[in-house]
Design an enzyme around this catalytic site. Structure first.
Site, PDB file in Angstrom:
ATOM      1  N   ASP A   1       0.883  -1.163   0.000  1.00 50.92           N
ATOM      2  CA  ASP A   1       0.000   0.000   0.000  1.00 50.92           C
ATOM      3  C   ASP A   1       0.922   1.215   0.000  1.00 50.92           C
ATOM      4  OD1 ASP A   1      -1.549   2.231   0.904  1.00 50.92           O
ATOM      5  OD2 ASP A   1      -3.019   0.854   1.788  1.00 50.92           O
ATOM      6  N   VAL A   2       0.815   2.058  -1.022  1.00 46.78           N
ATOM      7  CA  VAL A   2       1.810   3.127  -1.190  1.00 46.78           C
ATOM      8  C   VAL A   2       1.714   4.230  -0.133  1.00 46.78           C
ATOM      9  CG1 VAL A   2       2.058   2.759  -3.677  1.00 46.78           C
ATOM     10  CG2 VAL A   2       0.370   4.432  -2.845  1.00 46.78           C
TER      11      VAL A   2
ATOM     12  N   ASN B   1       1.994   4.675 -10.307  1.00 46.64           N
ATOM     13  CA  ASN B   1       0.674   4.750 -10.936  1.00 46.64           C
ATOM     14  C   ASN B   1      -0.474   4.680  -9.931  1.00 46.64           C
ATOM     15  OD1 ASN B   1      -1.326   4.066 -13.265  1.00 46.64           O
ATOM     16  ND2 ASN B   1      -1.492   2.316 -11.864  1.00 46.64           N
TER      17      ASN B   1
ATOM     18  N   TYR C   1      -8.795  16.113  -5.975  1.00 47.55           N
ATOM     19  CA  TYR C   1      -8.110  15.269  -6.960  1.00 47.55           C
ATOM     20  C   TYR C   1      -7.198  16.148  -7.823  1.00 47.55           C
ATOM     21  CZ  TYR C   1      -7.283  12.026 -10.822  1.00 47.55           C
ATOM     22  OH  TYR C   1      -6.676  11.227 -11.761  1.00 47.55           O
TER      23      TYR C   1
ATOM     24  N   LYS D   1      -3.020  16.036  -8.127  1.00 49.15           N
ATOM     25  CA  LYS D   1      -2.275  15.798  -9.364  1.00 49.15           C
ATOM     26  C   LYS D   1      -1.387  17.002  -9.710  1.00 49.15           C
ATOM     27  CE  LYS D   1      -3.616  11.563 -10.207  1.00 49.15           C
ATOM     28  NZ  LYS D   1      -2.664  10.431 -10.186  1.00 49.15           N
TER      29      LYS D   1
ATOM     30  N   THR E   1     -11.251   3.097 -17.683  1.00 43.66           N
ATOM     31  CA  THR E   1     -10.870   2.261 -16.535  1.00 43.66           C
ATOM     32  C   THR E   1     -11.986   2.351 -15.480  1.00 43.66           C
ATOM     33  OG1 THR E   1      -9.833   4.013 -15.233  1.00 43.66           O
ATOM     34  CG2 THR E   1      -8.434   2.915 -16.862  1.00 43.66           C
TER      35      THR E   1
HETATM   36  N1  NAP Z   1      -8.755   6.696 -16.021  1.00 42.28           N
HETATM   37  C1  NAP Z   1      -8.610   7.979 -16.223  1.00 42.28           C
HETATM   38  O1  NAP Z   1      -9.409   8.615 -16.912  1.00 42.28           O
HETATM   39  C2  NAP Z   1      -7.416   8.710 -15.631  1.00 42.28           C
HETATM   40  C3  NAP Z   1      -7.176  10.019 -16.062  1.00 42.28           C
HETATM   41  C4  NAP Z   1      -6.082  10.701 -15.548  1.00 42.28           C
HETATM   42  C5  NAP Z   1      -5.249  10.095 -14.623  1.00 42.28           C
HETATM   43  N2  NAP Z   1      -5.505   8.823 -14.218  1.00 42.28           N
HETATM   44  C6  NAP Z   1      -4.571   8.239 -13.240  1.00 42.28           C
HETATM   45  O2  NAP Z   1      -4.117   6.992 -13.718  1.00 42.28           O
HETATM   46  C7  NAP Z   1      -3.690   6.177 -12.620  1.00 42.28           C
HETATM   47  C8  NAP Z   1      -4.304   4.797 -12.768  1.00 42.28           C
HETATM   48  O3  NAP Z   1      -5.712   4.898 -12.641  1.00 42.28           O
HETATM   49  P1  NAP Z   1      -6.740   4.017 -13.512  1.00 42.28           P
HETATM   50  O4  NAP Z   1      -7.516   4.950 -14.330  1.00 42.28           O
HETATM   51  O5  NAP Z   1      -6.025   2.896 -14.137  1.00 42.28           O
HETATM   52  O6  NAP Z   1      -7.742   3.513 -12.364  1.00 42.28           O
HETATM   53  P2  NAP Z   1      -7.765   2.207 -11.479  1.00 42.28           P
HETATM   54  O7  NAP Z   1      -8.029   1.035 -12.347  1.00 42.28           O
HETATM   55  O8  NAP Z   1      -8.677   2.503 -10.349  1.00 42.28           O
HETATM   56  O9  NAP Z   1      -6.248   2.090 -10.986  1.00 42.28           O
HETATM   57  C9  NAP Z   1      -5.758   2.651  -9.801  1.00 42.28           C
HETATM   58  C10 NAP Z   1      -4.989   1.558  -9.079  1.00 42.28           C
HETATM   59  O10 NAP Z   1      -4.335   2.109  -7.944  1.00 42.28           O
HETATM   60  C11 NAP Z   1      -4.521   1.202  -6.863  1.00 42.28           C
HETATM   61  N3  NAP Z   1      -4.411   1.878  -5.580  1.00 42.28           N
HETATM   62  C12 NAP Z   1      -5.253   2.817  -5.056  1.00 42.28           C
HETATM   63  N4  NAP Z   1      -4.827   3.191  -3.855  1.00 42.28           N
HETATM   64  C13 NAP Z   1      -3.693   2.489  -3.596  1.00 42.28           C
HETATM   65  C14 NAP Z   1      -2.785   2.436  -2.516  1.00 42.28           C
HETATM   66  N5  NAP Z   1      -2.956   3.205  -1.429  1.00 42.28           N
HETATM   67  N6  NAP Z   1      -1.721   1.594  -2.599  1.00 42.28           N
HETATM   68  C15 NAP Z   1      -1.519   0.827  -3.702  1.00 42.28           C
HETATM   69  N7  NAP Z   1      -2.366   0.823  -4.763  1.00 42.28           N
HETATM   70  C16 NAP Z   1      -3.431   1.638  -4.697  1.00 42.28           C
HETATM   71  C17 NAP Z   1      -5.904   0.627  -7.087  1.00 42.28           C
HETATM   72  O11 NAP Z   1      -6.041  -0.595  -6.405  1.00 42.28           O
HETATM   73  P3  NAP Z   1      -7.111  -0.876  -5.219  1.00 42.28           P
HETATM   74  O12 NAP Z   1      -8.053  -1.856  -5.822  1.00 42.28           O
HETATM   75  O13 NAP Z   1      -6.270  -1.469  -4.152  1.00 42.28           O
HETATM   76  O14 NAP Z   1      -7.739   0.443  -4.822  1.00 42.28           O
HETATM   77  C18 NAP Z   1      -5.905   0.452  -8.601  1.00 42.28           C
HETATM   78  O15 NAP Z   1      -5.378  -0.802  -8.974  1.00 42.28           O
HETATM   79  C19 NAP Z   1      -4.140   6.922 -11.355  1.00 42.28           C
HETATM   80  O16 NAP Z   1      -3.027   7.588 -10.784  1.00 42.28           O
HETATM   81  C20 NAP Z   1      -5.154   7.915 -11.886  1.00 42.28           C
HETATM   82  O17 NAP Z   1      -5.279   9.051 -11.055  1.00 42.28           O
HETATM   83  C21 NAP Z   1      -6.566   8.111 -14.697  1.00 42.28           C
END
Ligand code: NAP
Length: 248
Positions: free
Chosen positions: A60-61, A87, A153, A157, A188
């Site tokens: 857990d980060v 990530n 949020y 960022k 996602t």
């Molecule tokens: N999708 C978009 O539109 C978008 C746009 C801009 C930026 N992003 C960024 O892209 C990155 C990946 O997001 P995603 O879109 O792929 O969504 P996602 O599928 O929800 O991925 C986020 C991952 O981070 C993990 N996580 C959350 N809190 C954590 C913690 N404390 N320690 C370790 N792991 C943790 C989650 O696992 P758990 O199941 O354990 O929570 C999940 O596997 C994020 O930084 C997000 O802010 C996404």
């Protein structure tokens, strides 16, 4: 030189998972990390099925000791860390600034900001000693734009981008590069939780010049490029992959 070793946090779903597969297909060795043992083992099987040398390490980060252990175990197992993708992230709670609480602030900042700080701290410890390495943090278009209703949020960022540029300046002379990828709306679980309804999602799409949501692999490809030696003269940069959303 040997086969590069890549660490990805929050690697079990979405963009992190797509990045793991993309790095594997490029012939890297991988350490995937996340909070869930079962999903970690499932990803590990998939990566090993691609012929990749890979490990899953639970972390857990938000916790310094867990991130220290994660990086130490990467070194114990592979003896090196060539690239790291920070990530792990959360969309946190939406709501007006007037409705924010200390708890909702911490729930977002502890993962998105403290998690990035702790990850860089331990990754840089080994990369600086090695004299090389490449870190890719994950920001968002909201890392350089406001987001009405999602201010915490967006603030988190913005912090990731400030950390990225500052760390890049600090470690440049040691041969380590630090950049960030800033995705636009990407298909996602987070995007679906963030938008909440099909109408909100459609409204977001209408602001994307390419006229669609991005696929995780499209963000993964940008991450793989920045992490690789193909980007050897790039540091301290925010690479936006958003279908043109922030071009206007
Ligand atoms: N999708 C978009 O539109 C978008 C746009 C801009 C930026 N992003 C960024 O892209 C990155 C990946 O997001 P995603 O879109 O792929 O969504 P996602 O599928 O929800 O991925 C986020 C991952 O981070 C993990 N996580 C959350 N809190 C954590 C913690 N404390 N320690 C370790 N792991 C943790 C989650 O696992 P758990 O199941 O354990 O929570 C999940 O596997 C994020 O930084 C997000 O802010 C996404």
């Amino acid at each position: 030189m040997g086969t590069p070793v890549v660490l990805i946090t929050g690697a079990l779903t979405g963009i992190g998972r797509a990045a793991a597969v993309a790095f594997a297909k490029e012939g890297n060795r991988l350490v995937v990390s996340g909070r869930h043992e079962d999903a970690g083992q499932a990803l590990l099987s998939e990566l090993r099925g691609l012929g990749t040398e890979a490990e899953f390490i639970q972390a857990d980060v938000r916790h310094d000791d867990e991130v220290r252990n994660l990086v130490d175990r990467v070194i114990d197992r592979f003896g090196r860390l060539d690239a790291a993708v920070n990530n792990a992230g959360t969309e946190g709670q939406q709501g007006a600034v007037t409705a924010l609480t200390k708890e909702s602030y911490a729930a977002t900042f502890d993962t998105n900001v403290l998690g990035t700080v702790l990850s860089m701290k331990h990754e840089l410890r080994v990369m600086q000693a090695q004299g090389h390495g490449s870190i890719v943090n994950i920001s968002s278009t909201y890392g350089h734009e406001g987001a009405a209703g999602a201010s915490i949020y967006a603030a988190s960022k913005h912090a990731v981008e400030g950390l990225t540029k500052s760390a890049a300046l600090e470690v440049a002379r040691s041969g380590v590069r630090v950049n960030a990828v800033a995705p636009g709306p990407t298909e996602t679980g987070m995007l679906n939780r963030f938008t909440g309804t099909a109408e909100n999602k459609a409204a977001l799409v209408s602001g994307v010049p390419l006229g669609r949501i991005g696929e995780p692999v499209e963000i993964a490809n940008a991450i793989v490029f920045l992490a690789s030696d193909k980007a050897s003269f790039v540091t301290g940069q925010i690479f936006t992959a958003d279908g043109g959303k922030t071009a206007g």
